[in-house]
Each structure stands twice: as C-alpha cells, then as structure tokens.
Design a protein around this motif. Structure first.
Motif, PDB file in Angstrom:
ATOM      1  N   HIS A  52      -1.395   1.570  -6.304  1.00 47.23           N
ATOM      2  CA  HIS A  52      -1.587   0.750  -5.637  1.00 47.23           C
ATOM      3  C   HIS A  52      -3.058   0.147  -5.734  1.00 47.23           C
ATOM      4  O   HIS A  52      -4.199   0.907  -6.132  1.00 47.23           O
ATOM      5  CB  HIS A  52      -1.737   1.369  -4.025  1.00 47.23           C
ATOM      6  CG  HIS A  52      -0.315   2.029  -3.829  1.00 47.23           C
ATOM      7  ND1 HIS A  52       0.027   3.287  -3.907  1.00 47.23           N
ATOM      8  CD2 HIS A  52       0.827   1.332  -3.688  1.00 47.23           C
ATOM      9  CE1 HIS A  52       1.397   3.577  -3.706  1.00 47.23           C
ATOM     10  NE2 HIS A  52       1.834   2.332  -3.401  1.00 47.23           N
ATOM     11  N   ARG A  95      -6.017   2.181  -0.879  1.00 51.48           N
ATOM     12  CA  ARG A  95      -4.638   2.337  -1.423  1.00 51.48           C
ATOM     13  C   ARG A  95      -3.742   2.737  -0.183  1.00 51.48           C
ATOM     14  O   ARG A  95      -2.485   2.516  -0.290  1.00 51.48           O
ATOM     15  CB  ARG A  95      -4.905   3.334  -2.214  1.00 51.48           C
ATOM     16  CG  ARG A  95      -5.667   2.832  -3.804  1.00 51.48           C
ATOM     17  CD  ARG A  95      -6.148   3.849  -4.312  1.00 51.48           C
ATOM     18  NE  ARG A  95      -6.886   3.463  -5.729  1.00 51.48           N
ATOM     19  CZ  ARG A  95      -8.128   3.497  -5.598  1.00 51.48           C
ATOM     20  NH1 ARG A  95      -8.822   3.480  -4.779  1.00 51.48           N
ATOM     21  NH2 ARG A  95      -8.986   2.979  -6.911  1.00 51.48           N
ATOM     22  N   SER A  96      -4.207   3.489   0.686  1.00 49.26           N
ATOM     23  CA  SER A  96      -3.574   3.852   1.809  1.00 49.26           C
ATOM     24  C   SER A  96      -3.949   3.293   3.273  1.00 49.26           C
ATOM     25  O   SER A  96      -5.224   3.091   3.220  1.00 49.26           O
ATOM     26  CB  SER A  96      -3.792   5.373   2.097  1.00 49.26           C
ATOM     27  OG  SER A  96      -3.373   5.849   3.406  1.00 49.26           O
ATOM     28  N   PRO A  97      -3.124   2.528   3.876  1.00 50.01           N
ATOM     29  CA  PRO A  97      -3.650   1.912   5.124  1.00 50.01           C
ATOM     30  C   PRO A  97      -4.630   2.854   5.594  1.00 50.01           C
ATOM     31  O   PRO A  97      -5.151   2.253   6.597  1.00 50.01           O
ATOM     32  CB  PRO A  97      -2.337   1.652   5.738  1.00 50.01           C
ATOM     33  CG  PRO A  97      -1.234   1.651   4.797  1.00 50.01           C
ATOM     34  CD  PRO A  97      -1.545   2.702   3.621  1.00 50.01           C
ATOM     35  N   ALA A 124       0.900  -0.987  -0.072  1.00 56.53           N
ATOM     36  CA  ALA A 124      -0.093  -0.017  -0.009  1.00 56.53           C
ATOM     37  C   ALA A 124       0.837   1.153   0.089  1.00 56.53           C
ATOM     38  O   ALA A 124       1.999   1.100   0.182  1.00 56.53           O
ATOM     39  CB  ALA A 124      -0.926   0.033   1.154  1.00 56.53           C
ATOM     40  N   ARG A 125       0.329   2.322  -0.116  1.00 55.02           N
ATOM     41  CA  ARG A 125       0.824   3.623  -0.290  1.00 55.02           C
ATOM     42  C   ARG A 125       1.293   3.992   1.335  1.00 55.02           C
ATOM     43  O   ARG A 125       0.317   4.033   2.396  1.00 55.02           O
ATOM     44  CB  ARG A 125       0.059   4.728  -0.664  1.00 55.02           C
ATOM     45  CG  ARG A 125       0.877   5.918  -0.858  1.00 55.02           C
ATOM     46  CD  ARG A 125       0.612   7.115   0.072  1.00 55.02           C
ATOM     47  NE  ARG A 125      -0.945   7.578   0.020  1.00 55.02           N
ATOM     48  CZ  ARG A 125      -1.600   8.142   1.050  1.00 55.02           C
ATOM     49  NH1 ARG A 125      -0.729   8.409   2.285  1.00 55.02           N
ATOM     50  NH2 ARG A 125      -2.673   8.645   1.303  1.00 55.02           N
ATOM     51  N   PRO A 126       2.617   4.108   1.701  1.00 59.69           N
ATOM     52  CA  PRO A 126       2.980   4.540   3.150  1.00 59.69           C
ATOM     53  C   PRO A 126       2.017   5.505   3.488  1.00 59.69           C
ATOM     54  O   PRO A 126       1.787   6.478   2.778  1.00 59.69           O
ATOM     55  CB  PRO A 126       4.326   4.735   2.913  1.00 59.69           C
ATOM     56  CG  PRO A 126       5.029   4.100   1.675  1.00 59.69           C
ATOM     57  CD  PRO A 126       3.700   4.433   0.820  1.00 59.69           C
ATOM     58  N   PRO A 127       1.812   5.561   4.836  1.00 57.64           N
ATOM     59  CA  PRO A 127       1.003   6.513   5.419  1.00 57.64           C
ATOM     60  C   PRO A 127       1.647   7.850   5.420  1.00 57.64           C
ATOM     61  O   PRO A 127       3.143   7.932   5.754  1.00 57.64           O
ATOM     62  CB  PRO A 127       0.790   6.264   6.840  1.00 57.64           C
ATOM     63  CG  PRO A 127       1.702   5.164   7.030  1.00 57.64           C
ATOM     64  CD  PRO A 127       1.819   4.422   5.837  1.00 57.64           C
TER      65      PRO A 127
END
Lengths: 225, 225
Positions: free
Chosen positions: B184, B98-100, A143-146
């Motif tokens: 993502h 896509r984002s956690p 996933a896209r990092p936070p």
C-alpha cells in the motif's frame, strides 16, 4: 435536513439573514467542499472547540454528519449529553471595502447543531469510517483494511443533519453610497486552496504504486468551486 | 501566554502529546498564519461555533486575541459569562497512510480558552479594529477611517492568551512496522492556500488606486509557511 425554512429557531442565521440559505443542496455542497469541521462542546470547565475530520452519510431527512477525531473522547468525557455544534467554513476571499466597517471575507459555512452519538456496531462503524476517509479523496479501497482491533479503538460520532444552516458571502464589498465617489479602493482578493503533488513517504517500499484517487488531487481546487 | 509548559491543566493537549507544543512563539506563529478563528460558546440552547475574524494584540503575558464578528453579539446574549474557546486551524496536507487507521491531516492549530470581554473605549476599540483589519494585510491605513457611528456599532471582544495551546502535525504518515513491507502507498498531499489577483469592485471609480498591501497578496501563501 432543513428545506426552505430554518429547521429550528436556534439554527436561524440571525445576522446577514439575506445571505442565509437553508436549502438542503446548498448545505450539502458546502459540506462536500469543506475539509475539517470545528466541533464545539460544553465541558465541565467551559466550551472547547477542536478540528475534526468528517464525512456526510445519507441524504434528506436521514442525512448525518460523521465525525472522527480527538474530540470524540472529550465529548464522551464531558458527561452532560453530547450536545454539539459542528461548523465547516471555507474562506473564498478577502473583501476589501472603502470603509473598514464593511471589510469582510467571502466564505461558505455550515453550522450543524445536534446530539452526537457514537456509531455502534462493526459494520456501521466500518461504513462510517470509509465515508470519513473518502471525504477528501477515495483512498479507502486502496489502503490496508482496518483490523478488528483498529476498528475497536476507533470512535466515530454521528450528528443528525436535521438542524443545519448555511451562510454564503460572495462578490463585491457593499459600501455606503456616500463612499462610492471617494478615493479608496474596493474589491476582492480571491483565496484558492490547491492540492500539490503527492509526496511519497520516506519509508515507502519500491513497488507501492500511487493510487489514482491520490494522484488525481494534484492541482485541483481543494474546495471544489 | 504559556511558556514551556501548559498554562493550565485544561489547555494541556491530552492526545498527541508528543506533537503538542506550548512555546509562546509557536502559538504566535500559528495565530499569525491563520485567517479565521472558530469561536465556541455555550448558549441556553447548547454550544455554538461560528467563524470570526481575529487579530493578536500585545505580546508575552499581556497578549490578547481580538475577535470581531457575528458571534460577539451571540456571546453577549448568552448571559452566562463569556467563557469562550477560540480555535485557529490551518490544514497543510492530507496524510495518506497504509492503514486508514493512521490517515491524518498535517495541520497547525491553536486553542485559546478564556473569558471574552468587550473592548471598551473608542481609542481602544479603534486600535483593536486596526489590528483585526490588518491581520491578513495592512489595509487599514489606505481605507476611509471609521466614523464615530461605525465605531459605536462595532463590537470587539478580547480574550487573554494566557490559556493557549498549540498542536502541529507535520511530515510522513506513521504506519505500523508490520505494514511497511506491504503493497500500500503512503505519503502526503500538500495543501497550499494562495491569494489570487485582486479584483476591483464593479462599482469602483476611476482613479481609486490599488493599495500596495492588497497588490502584495497576489500569489503569496495565505498561511505563511
């Protein structure tokens, strides 16, 4: 975490003691197999119980239950300490006895009681969030990092696994001997939770490929028997 | 039970309000589809949350949640009123964003808060037990009726459904617009709980026939979607 005896008097399973197990591995197995924790806290207007995503960090005496969800804020609002009870239950089957008195459900459950504290520090919180997000499947790395702002807005709670107890009910119903020769049926109807085929979001762009960890869930037992 | 507005301030869903629904029918649908309730109560040594079998009796303003299980005794021991929170949660899928930060779980849940009271009187308790035993499948009539002593030893609690709220999360992840064109993946992995084939108890005598209600569970969605 408790070894071969209850970690504290209050986590002793008072009913069904023969089924109660306190071994660290069993508790960890149930927590690994669960999906949501039901977290209870006392508020100014009574107890509240809400489902939360969770993960487990560490092992042995340092093990902690990590919680993320709406209740985190409610907890901090409660303002009388963060004394929580987090319970994870997996229902494995319906136990149909000859007498309704002995009807039951096969299940695995863990009860964790303790003081919840907010995980502080970006690195600590990032690690905790990774563990929670990867609890069901390892989806964090794909996933896209936070962002820093997302991280700031995310509250994660930690509860030590020092006071945990586990209870497992499995197998046939246990009827009274006097009922065994009666005409009534007895047995178990298993309950199995399975992950289905991943469904791409309707707004997914071409070229975004399905992560292996997500694809790998399809058809698997969600509770890892 | 609450109509189109929260029954009380404390049952207002404070987060995810757009997803919150208060309609009586929706609350009943979730309760009908659930299997166990996680019941929380404050005890002298902190909150405790335990899974309990349940059923729903009546409708409209008279509807009540009926609870049966180990916690009933703990509740009565607690000795500071029987203020409880009973939460029923059904997890329908893993929401992979896509984002956690936007990862979630599709779910249906109901939170019931109120004062639990013991169901008094043999006839009342018999009716309550029938409703709880028949919650998953109608297995009461094909079992041996409970004896007077079994009935005496069985504690059933009733919680009015006056303060209940429901929350449902369904469908795709909701990512930030800025992530939609990223590489993502996003989507949902459905979770389905199914009843398996009934397994006769090892001590079942020949001639005890499988009740239709039990046979009928096999292969069905345990959460009635």
């Amino acid at each position: 975490m408790a070894e071969h005896s209850p970690a504290s008097a209050r986590t002793t399973v008072r009913r069904g003691a023969p089924r109660a197990v306190y071994e660290r591995d069993r508790i960890r197995d149930v927590l690994d197999a669960g999906i949501v924790a039901h977290v209870g806290v006392q508020t100014d207007d009574g107890p509240i119980v809400l489902p939360m995503a969770y993960g487990v960090r560490g092992s042995g005496g340092d093990a902690e239950l990590l919680l993320h969800g709406a209740l985190a804020n409610a907890l901090l609002r409660a303002g009388r300490g963060l004394d929580v009870c987090a319970t994870v239950t997996i229902v494995d089957g319906l136990v149909v006895a000859r007498s309704p008195f002995h009807n039951s459900m096969n299940h695995r459950s863990v009860v964790v009681r303790g003081i919840a504290s907010a995980v502080e520090g970006d690195a600590e919180r990032l690690d905790a969030l990774r563990i929670i997000n990867d609890h069901v499947a390892a989806i964090w790395d794909t996933a896209r990092p936070p962002s820093a702002s997302e991280l700031r807005r995310t509250l994660v709670l930690s509860v030590p696994l020092a006071e945990a107890s586990s209870k497992v009910r499995d197998g046939d119903p246990v009827d009274d001997d006097s009922d065994l020769d009666g005409p009534h049926w007895a047995g178990v109807v298993p309950l199995v939770a399975s992950w289905g085929e991943p469904m791409a979001a309707s707004d997914l762009r071409a070229g975004a490929s399905l992560p292996d960890a997500v694809a790998g869930l399809a058809g698997t037992d969600a509770h890892r028997r």
